[in-house]
Design an enzyme around this catalytic site. Structure first.
Site, short mmCIF file in Angstrom:
data_model
loop_
_atom_site.label_atom_id
_atom_site.label_comp_id
_atom_site.label_asym_id
_atom_site.label_seq_id
_atom_site.Cartn_x
_atom_site.Cartn_y
_atom_site.Cartn_z
N LYS A 175 -21.76 70.13 -26.60
CA LYS A 175 -21.03 70.44 -25.37
C LYS A 175 -19.89 71.42 -25.65
O LYS A 175 -19.47 71.61 -26.78
CB LYS A 175 -20.45 69.15 -24.75
CG LYS A 175 -21.47 68.06 -24.50
CD LYS A 175 -22.60 68.51 -23.61
CE LYS A 175 -23.63 67.40 -23.42
NZ LYS A 175 -24.88 67.88 -22.85
N ASP A 176 -19.38 72.03 -24.57
CA ASP A 176 -18.32 73.01 -24.67
C ASP A 176 -17.08 72.43 -25.34
O ASP A 176 -16.80 71.23 -25.23
CB ASP A 176 -17.93 73.51 -23.28
CG ASP A 176 -19.07 74.21 -22.57
OD1 ASP A 176 -20.02 73.50 -22.16
OD2 ASP A 176 -19.03 75.43 -22.42
N LYS A 177 -16.33 73.30 -26.02
CA LYS A 177 -15.07 72.86 -26.62
C LYS A 177 -13.96 72.83 -25.57
O LYS A 177 -13.35 71.79 -25.35
CB LYS A 177 -14.68 73.80 -27.77
CG LYS A 177 -13.33 73.41 -28.38
CD LYS A 177 -12.90 74.36 -29.49
CE LYS A 177 -11.52 73.96 -30.03
NZ LYS A 177 -11.06 74.87 -31.11
#
Length: 711
Positions: A346-348
């Protein structure tokens, strides 16, 4: 080719393409993590943040820090300006309210309570939790047939001494995915303990369980259910106890039954009732056997006799990479990062919720670490026992709730054009036509001097020393991480670099430890890469393959536009997910006869990710792929790296992607604290967007198509 406009991207040297010809607009995304909320959608189509249990409000420390820096994040929804026309199938006002609720929850930093999750997990019978999934796994008609079959099997169960159990069977259908079959096996067993399921060439059949029937001749049906549920749980920290029994011969028969069928898995022992003596009877306790600790290598049967414990949970994180979060969890729980599995990265810079599975950690142990895990800025909830690891790609997709700030027209846009019209037009076009299914910039390491695909290329070339140097190439700045990397590049002193590298840089420290032990030659670097979990090593290879796919997609669209042409590959099914697990039998090469029949659409066209087990298109793309590999020095590459235990079979990915349930809503401008006073941001209107994407699709790429600019 009027349908496409091109823009240069820093991700690769190839210009990226648009699908629609609308004008778009400008804006700012990821102004803060809470502006970009990502929630995983599991294989049943359910948001993982809502799966299984109720939630109450609790505060995650990382999110609290964000709230302190943005104290006035509460936003009021404005009434949408009148649209020039009504969109077909446009969600109604209730859906817009749902989108508002999502953002309100994020602004309040609402997270689920672990304690309530664990309480519900322990109090709810597993059969009740699993039973509701059969309709989703099998379909309502098959689930109803299974109910009737189970009821009939229970009535026909033979009495003691009446011979063998009924051999009737019921086919539940054919399921190609191992994970789906495992879920069905578990759900059927939990709801109908007296049935067993077997797999034959991917077909699952249900039949009466003779072992269950035999046990019911010795103990009550309730006890039989309890024993089989205990065995299915595979919780090595738990025990199962039969009711008190004063008949020694009967206890002996129960001991014999358990030993006969499950002796490699569990052991039994009788205990006299405390203070009562043997004349008051004894209870039989069943527990899982301890692990084999001998130094000899165990065979497959030994390993199966000591099953691992798997606990699934929902992980909520903010401003943290998935692999960094795993490293934190591993440290807190005293396990290694490779004990964790997940469906996707998932995105940071986002608030994300996803399912994870950890091996050899019980629910109780994970619950006991709740506070220390929370202190790291992570939240775990929805705890439940499962039977195996998650596989990458084992999800239906992701739901996104995004705020775009500072909405304005492009500078080159017509002065008299309406911003509302631009936004409405963009949403409408992307809903209708979708977007090019590029891999997003986060796949490659946005803004870094050395991107992940460069490391992946070095690994594929088996230039392992070069790959290590690329891995430690510093960025601009003099922070501790870059100081340590700069020291390594200048000195190749692994031990000294390890002393400088911060503790939280798990991957770098693992590599440095191996380099310090084995040296910085080809063999030492091989050992260093092997020190990383497989999921981390393969990411670099996938990053290179993703770059090639992006370039191939641009070439395909510039060469053939949005037309299906002879030699294209098309998916032979209507799966909405990425085709990462499919083989050559599930793609078809378009023929001239297919074109005359007009039976395929551009939405079915797929392009291959490079690998050793895929079919390439039979048109101009064949030569393009060959030239791309030759350019990168991979003309003879087999996409196998034995030294790193890596095999890249390849997969297929749809050329175009389509957002689902895409809705938008204008938000009033926000107020931020500046020093002691509150002042307007002065950045114009903000826009709330909510939509779902299939697995492996990127929200930033969808936004790029909507806004007609790089985001």
């Amino acid at each position: 080719m009027e349908a496409f406009r091109h823009t240069h991207s820093s991700v690769d040297a190839s210009p990226l393409c648009w699908v629609s010809d609308h004008t778009g607009f400008s804006g700012t995304i990821k102004d803060s993590a809470i502006d970009f909320v990502v929630t995983e959608i599991d294989v049943r189509g359910q948001l993982v943040s809502k799966a299984g249990v109720g939630c109450d409000l609790d505060t995650c420390s990382v999110e609290c820090e964000q709230e302190k820096s943005h104290p006035s994040r509460n936003k009021r929804l404005k009434k949408p300006e009148k649209s020039p026309e009504n969109l077909s199938g446009w969600p109604n006002h209730d859906r817009l309210e749902d989108a508002k609720v999502v953002h309100d929850e994020v602004d309040q930093i609402a997270v689920c309570s672990l304690s309530e999750s664990a309480a519900n997990s322990s109090s709810m019978p597993v059969s009740e939790a699993q039973g509701g999934t059969l309709d989703l796994l099998l379909g309502s008609s098959v689930a109803q047939a299974l109910e009737k079959f189970a009821s009939s099997a229970k009535e026909r169960r033979p009495a003691a001494g009446q011979g063998a159990v009924d051999e009737a069977t019921l086919s539940l259908g054919t399921f190609q995915e191992k994970s789906q079959r495992a879920a069905i096996h578990l759900a059927v067993r939990q709801k109908f303990p007296f049935l067993k399921t077997v797999t034959n060439n991917a077909e699952i059949q249900a039949r009466p369980d003779p072992q269950y029937s035999e046990l019911c001749h010795l103990v009550s049906e309730k006890e039989a259910d309890g024993l089989f549920s205990f065995l299915d749980s595979k919780d090595t920290s738990s025990k199962f106890t039969f009711q008190r029994d004063g008949n020694k011969e009967h206890r002996k028969a129960v001991h014999h039954f358990v030993s006969k069928y499950f002796g490699k898995l569990v052991e039994t022992k009788s205990f006299s009732e405390q203070g009562g003596g043997s004349r008051h009877g004894a209870v039989i306790t069943v527990r899982f056997r301890d692990k084999v600790t001998s130094s000899r290598k165990r065979n497959a049967n030994d390993c199966q006799a000591v099953p691992a414990t798997y606990t699934a949970f929902t992980l909520r994180k903010a401003n943290m990479e998935t692999l960094e979060a795993i490293a934190c969890l591993a440290s807190e729980l005293g396990v290694v990062p490779s004990d964790f599995s997940y469906a996707g990265i998932k995105d940071k810079k986002a608030v994300t919720s996803q399912t994870m599975v950890v091996k050899n950690v019980t629910i109780d142990r994970l619950q006991a670490k709740r506070l220390s895990i929370q202190s790291k800025g992570l939240k775990v909830y929805n705890l439940r026992a499962v039977t195996q690891h998650l596989q990458v790609g084992q999800l239906k997709g992701n739901h996104f709730s995004i705020i775009i700030r500072n909405i304005r027209k492009h500078q080159e846009d017509e002065p008299e054009a309406s911003l509302t019209d631009r936004v409405f037009e963009a949403i409408k076009k992307v809903k209708e036509k979708g977007f090019v299914n590029y891999y997003g910039p986060q796949r490659f390491g946005l803004g870094q001097n050395v991107q992940a695909d460069q490391i992946g290329l070095a690994l594929l070339e088996e230039k392992l020393v070069k790959a290590v140097h690329l891995f430690f190439t510093p960025e601009e700045g003099n922070d501790p991480v870059n100081k340590a990397k700069r020291h390594f590049i200048n000195t190749e002193d692994a031990k000294g670099t390890l002393a400088l590298m911060p503790e939280y840089k798990t991957r770098e420290r693992l590599v440095l430890r191996a380099l310090n032990r084995y040296g910085i030659n080809q063999e030492g670097c091989s050992r260093a890469w092997l020190s990383l979990p497989h999921s981390m090593r393969i990411l670099y290879i996938h990053s290179y393959c993703s770059k090639v796919w992006n370039e191939a997609a641009s070439f395909r669209l510039k060469t053939y536009d949005l037309k299906v042409v002879e030699g294209d590959l098309v998916a032979c099914n209507n799966l909405e997910r990425d085709l990462s697990s499919q083989n050559n039998q599930q793609v078809h090469i378009v023929t001239a006869e297919d074109l005359e029949s007009n039976i395929y659409s551009i939405n079915q066209v797929v392009l291959p990710m490079p690998g050793n087990n895929i079919q390439y298109p039979c048109n101009k793309l064949t030569l393009w792929y060959q030239e791309a590999f030759a350019r990168d020095g991979l003309k003879a590459c087999k996409f196998r790296i034995p030294a790193l235990q890596l095999n890249v079979p390849g997969c297929y990915r749809r050329l175009l992607a389509q957002p689902q349930d895409l809705v938008y809503q204008w938000l009033e401008d926000c107020i931020l604290a500046t020093g002691e006073s509150k002042q307007p941001r002065g950045t114009g209107d903000s826009l709330s967007l909510s939509f779902s994407l299939s697995s492996s699709c990127y929200a930033t790429v969808c936004l790029r198509e909507i806004m007609k600019c790089n985001v």
